[in-house]
Design an enzyme around this catalytic site. Structure first.
Site, PDB file in Angstrom:
ATOM      1  N   ASP A 136      -8.367  -9.098   4.257  1.00 33.09           N
ATOM      2  CA  ASP A 136      -8.157  -7.963   5.313  1.00 33.09           C
ATOM      3  C   ASP A 136      -9.043  -7.922   6.311  1.00 33.09           C
ATOM      4  OD1 ASP A 136      -7.224  -5.707   6.569  1.00 33.09           O
ATOM      5  OD2 ASP A 136      -7.632  -4.411   4.596  1.00 33.09           O
ATOM      6  N   GLU A 193       0.946  -0.984   0.001  1.00 34.93           N
ATOM      7  CA  GLU A 193       0.075   0.141   0.039  1.00 34.93           C
ATOM      8  C   GLU A 193       0.913   1.257  -0.061  1.00 34.93           C
ATOM      9  OE1 GLU A 193      -2.808  -0.692   2.992  1.00 34.93           O
ATOM     10  OE2 GLU A 193      -4.189  -1.792   2.064  1.00 34.93           O
ATOM     11  N   GLU A 221     -12.814  -2.160  12.167  1.00 33.30           N
ATOM     12  CA  GLU A 221     -12.751  -1.318  10.590  1.00 33.30           C
ATOM     13  C   GLU A 221     -13.741  -1.852  10.012  1.00 33.30           C
ATOM     14  OE1 GLU A 221      -9.030  -1.688   8.753  1.00 33.30           O
ATOM     15  OE2 GLU A 221      -9.782  -0.921   6.750  1.00 33.30           O
TER      16      GLU A 221
HETATM   17  O1  GCW Z   1      -7.025  -2.966   6.666  1.00 34.44           O
HETATM   18  C1  GCW Z   1      -6.303  -2.195   5.748  1.00 34.44           C
HETATM   19  C2  GCW Z   1      -6.455  -0.799   6.229  1.00 34.44           C
HETATM   20  C3  GCW Z   1      -5.310   0.256   6.156  1.00 34.44           C
HETATM   21  C4  GCW Z   1      -4.168  -0.273   7.123  1.00 34.44           C
HETATM   22  C5  GCW Z   1      -3.831  -1.742   6.296  1.00 34.44           C
HETATM   23  C6  GCW Z   1      -2.862  -2.465   6.918  1.00 34.44           C
HETATM   24  C7  GCW Z   1      -2.559   0.579   8.350  1.00 34.44           C
HETATM   25  O2  GCW Z   1      -7.664  -0.374   5.495  1.00 34.44           O
HETATM   26  O3  GCW Z   1      -5.987   1.260   6.972  1.00 34.44           O
HETATM   27  O4  GCW Z   1      -3.112   0.413   7.086  1.00 34.44           O
HETATM   28  O5  GCW Z   1      -4.952  -2.745   6.119  1.00 34.44           O
HETATM   29  O6  GCW Z   1      -3.058  -3.367   7.671  1.00 34.44           O
HETATM   30  O7  GCW Z   1      -1.537  -2.124   6.669  1.00 34.44           O
END
Ligand code: GCW
Length: 703
Positions: free
Chosen positions: A342, A269, A370
């Site tokens: 995720d 990311e 989240e």
């Molecule tokens: O779950 C996703 C989130 C991001 C997060 C990323 C990660 C810290 O949307 O906000 O960033 O994973 O785990 O690195």
């Protein structure tokens, strides 16, 4: 005015009454016990003094001796509690073990009642994992990525001069449930955390946490040598880069001798990493591991990677990391999220677990919600984590980490029941074999009860009365219901809450159909021109005229083959694949016949409908519990459940109305009819950033 407030406050404290704002978490025992506690140890320490103090203040039973002594069957965090002639003895080879033993004894007092404690002894406990760590996604400007409980607890602008009372309260809460590590800052790490000035602030926190057995770790940005050191590269094989990290690590340990180590998100990311220099994750991790090794520090290197060009995101981490098995240094632990995508409401376990025999792995869970209704939904996460532990043997892991849900909110976690997830994470990190029900029961009794039941919930002027509470503006929520066993009733609600959220958000293996960015509500239609396809819901649900679901079988993306053979065979066949994962692994026609005999479409509708009904039943149960819960927290949870009930309907309507365009099948009879129009739902755009949970007012206005 101030004088009156102080007097009132003092009077309430004298009477043992506190505002029930959730600020005391599960640590609500009275502190006037004056117990006799003696210490037998070669030397004392701040940690032992804490154990003495906690018991002296709160323990109401027989005299206690704390004895530090060698013991081959106990680790330094482990402890034994035994009954002796006329008393109780807590022994451990380590000072932290004594402190954990003290908290255990107090937990017993709060859950079974002091009279029944003796019958519970002897107790012998060793933690399953030596490392039980919270990950804070806290930024240095005090915003919290995916945090829904206010701002970051760490006031960087005031540190190191001002030490907020909450730092110690935080350490104490963690120690009470066995958490022994904290990564202070976001994995999307600012290089600034490593400046000399900021390290002084980190040191100040470490000094507060140390007596509670809580070690500090930091997330680091792989490009730090460039940003802070002015180097032209961050290449892990570059001599100057190696030298820079060694010097930085030395500087850290000079300030914080028991510093735990680094957590790294690299080449994920947009974060920098070794792959920027055509080096592997192993080469990147080993660079830091070598710098930390002389001080016994560790590197937790995350496996949350997914390159933009792969046809199936779920396969990515395995493909990148599995071939590196055996190449990591001994003090590297690969931190893998529980599922391959995720932190979804339900995912199968990540196939990386069990396939890296020569590499240490740790599991990363998300305590902050989240993808689970954030601070608005009551979702107890222990059952989700237990599902993972049922598949991944606890002993195959080196450690566990949980992304924290704490912040500056008065109740620490936003939703009162979110505290249960912090609590459950700690308890499961200590012992993953503990049943979800037992953890919920412990938490309820300590958080809402007094002396082991809910009847005596304290903290309001009408303490002990039943009925006629005024949360509903002077009227009781329910009049006549009596509950035989309020604790068991609440345990049941909590246990069911995880399946409920799966049902109303993403049943039958659906996943990631969340709204763009903030991930709060439903957006199965979401299509942002130019966005990565694997950031868009249609990539995951693949709803079309011919059916729904992601084909990850051997005929499809072949992700299924990343699992051990027996499991791969089970998942690969739609007739043997558990319903819970069906659309995770299979793309099936709408009229596919399910194990229940229903069509897939009908089954999907039924699950969404069930989810809505479950939340409604939670509302009823909660209302019936009104006589047993203090007014403040009763009202707050009641209000949040209203939001959750409306959100559940929103999810159901959005998903079913959208999918129906493809299935062209009618809603089965008995299913609640939609109350929204699809086009209206498609226009919903909540004006929140990625750090905010939408407020009730905002939801009412926009959804
Ligand atoms: O779950 C996703 C989130 C991001 C997060 C990323 C990660 C810290 O949307 O906000 O960033 O994973 O785990 O690195």
């Amino acid at each position: 005015m101030r004088l009156i407030a102080t007097l009132l406050c003092t009077t309430l404290l004298t009477l043992g009454l506190h505002a029930e704002d959730g600020s005391r978490l599960w640590l609500r025992q009275e502190t006037d016990a004056m117990a006799t506690v003696t210490l037998s140890a070669p030397r004392t320490s701040h940690t032992l003094e804490l154990a003495l103090k906690e018991l002296h203040q709160a323990w109401k039973g027989a005299p206690v001796t704390l004895r530090v002594k060698k013991d081959k069957t106990l680790t330094t965090d482990g402890f034994r509690i035994v009954a002796t002639d006329g008393g109780i003895e807590i022994t451990s080879p380590g000072h932290t073990g004594i402190l954990y033993g003290a908290y255990h004894l107090l937990r017993l007092q709060a859950t079974v009642g002091v009279e029944a404690v003796m019958a519970q002894l002897p107790v012998e406990e060793n933690p399953t994992y030596a490392l039980r760590i919270l990950n804070h996604w806290d930024n240095m400007d005090r915003t919290v990525e995916r945090g829904y409980a206010g701002r970051s607890l760490w006031a960087w602008d005031e540190l190191p001069g001002t030490i907020d009372d909450r730092y110690e309260a935080y350490a104490r809460a963690n120690a009470s449930i066995g958490i022994n590590g904290t990564v202070l800052n976001n994995v999307n790490a600012s290089p600034q955390i490593l400046t000399a000035e900021n390290l002084q602030k980190v040191k100040a926190l470490a000094d507060v946490f140390r007596p509670y057995g809580l070690r500090v770790y930091l997330s680091v940005n792989f490009a730090s040598p460039m940003v802070l050191g002015g180097l032209a590269t961050a290449d892990p094989l570059d001599k100057n880069v190696i030298r820079w990290w060694k010097a930085k690590v030395k500087e850290i340990y000079a300030l914080i001798p028991d510093f735990g180590g680094f957590l790294v998100k690299a080449n994920s990311e947009g974060q920098p990493g070794p792959c920027d220099y055509s080096r592997t994750h192993a080469e990147g991790a080993n660079l830091l591991a070598d710098a930390l090794q002389p001080y016994k520090g560790i590197v937790m290197w995350r496996a949350f990677v997914y390159s933009a060009d792969d046809a199936d995101r779920a396969k990515q981490a395995y493909e990148e990391f599995q071939p590196l098995d055996g190449q990591f240094r001994d003090n590297v632990v690969i931190q893998v999220k529980n599922g391959p995508i995720d932190f979804q409401p339900r995912e199968p376990y990540s196939p990386l677990f069990g396939t890296m025999e020569h590499t240490q792995l740790m599991a990363e869970f998300q305590i902050t919600q989240e993808y689970l209704g954030q601070a608005n939904h009551l979702v107890y996460l222990a059952p989700l984590w237990k599902e993972f532990f049922e598949m991944v043997p606890a002993t195959s892991l080196k450690a566990v980490a949980g992304v924290a849900n704490t912040g500056t909110d008065i109740n620490w976690c936003g939703h009162h029941f979110a505290q249960a997830n912090w609590y459950a994470f700690g308890r499961l990190a200590w012992n993953p074999a503990l049943p979800s029900e037992a953890i919920a029961e412990e938490w309820i009794k300590q958080t809402f009860g007094k002396g082991g039941d809910l009847q005596a919930a304290s903290g309001t002027a009408d303490n002990g009365t039943t009925g006629n509470r005024t949360a509903g503006g002077g009227c009781a929520a329910t009049g006549t219901t009596t509950i035989d066993n309020p604790v068991a009733t609440l345990v049941q609600l909590m246990i069911e809450s995880r399946e409920a959220v799966v049902n109303y958000m993403m049943p039958l293996g659906l996943h990631h159909i969340f709204a763009w960015g903030h991930h709060y509500g439903p957006q199965p239609w979401c299509d942002i021109p130019g966005a990565r396809p694997d950031w868009l819901p249609p990539y995951y649900h693949k709803a079309a005229k011919d059916g729904i679901g992601f084909d990850r079988t051997t005929q499809g993306s072949n992700y299924v083959s990343q699992y051990p053979e027996a499991l791969a065979t089970l998942y690969n066949d739609a007739t043997t694949c558990p319903d819970a994962y069906l659309l995770w692994f299979h793309h099936l026609p709408w009229n596919y016949t399910m194990k229940s005999g229903r069509t897939l479409w009908d089954e999907l509708c039924l699950h969404y409908d069930t989810g809505v009904r479950q939340v409604r039943s939670f509302q009823q149960t909660w209302d019936a519990l009104e006589p047993y819960i203090d007014r403040e927290r009763f009202a707050a949870v009641q209000s949040a459940l209203k939001v959750q009930a409306r959100d559940a309907v929103w999810w159901k309507d959005a998903c079913l109305l959208y999918f129906r365009q493809f299935s062209c099948m009618p809603l089965p009879s008995g299913i609640e009819r939609p109350i929204h129009e699809l086009d209206a739902l498609e226009r919903v755009q909540l004006p929140v950033n990625n750090f905010e949970c939408p407020s009730r007012e905002m939801l009412d206005k926009y959804r």
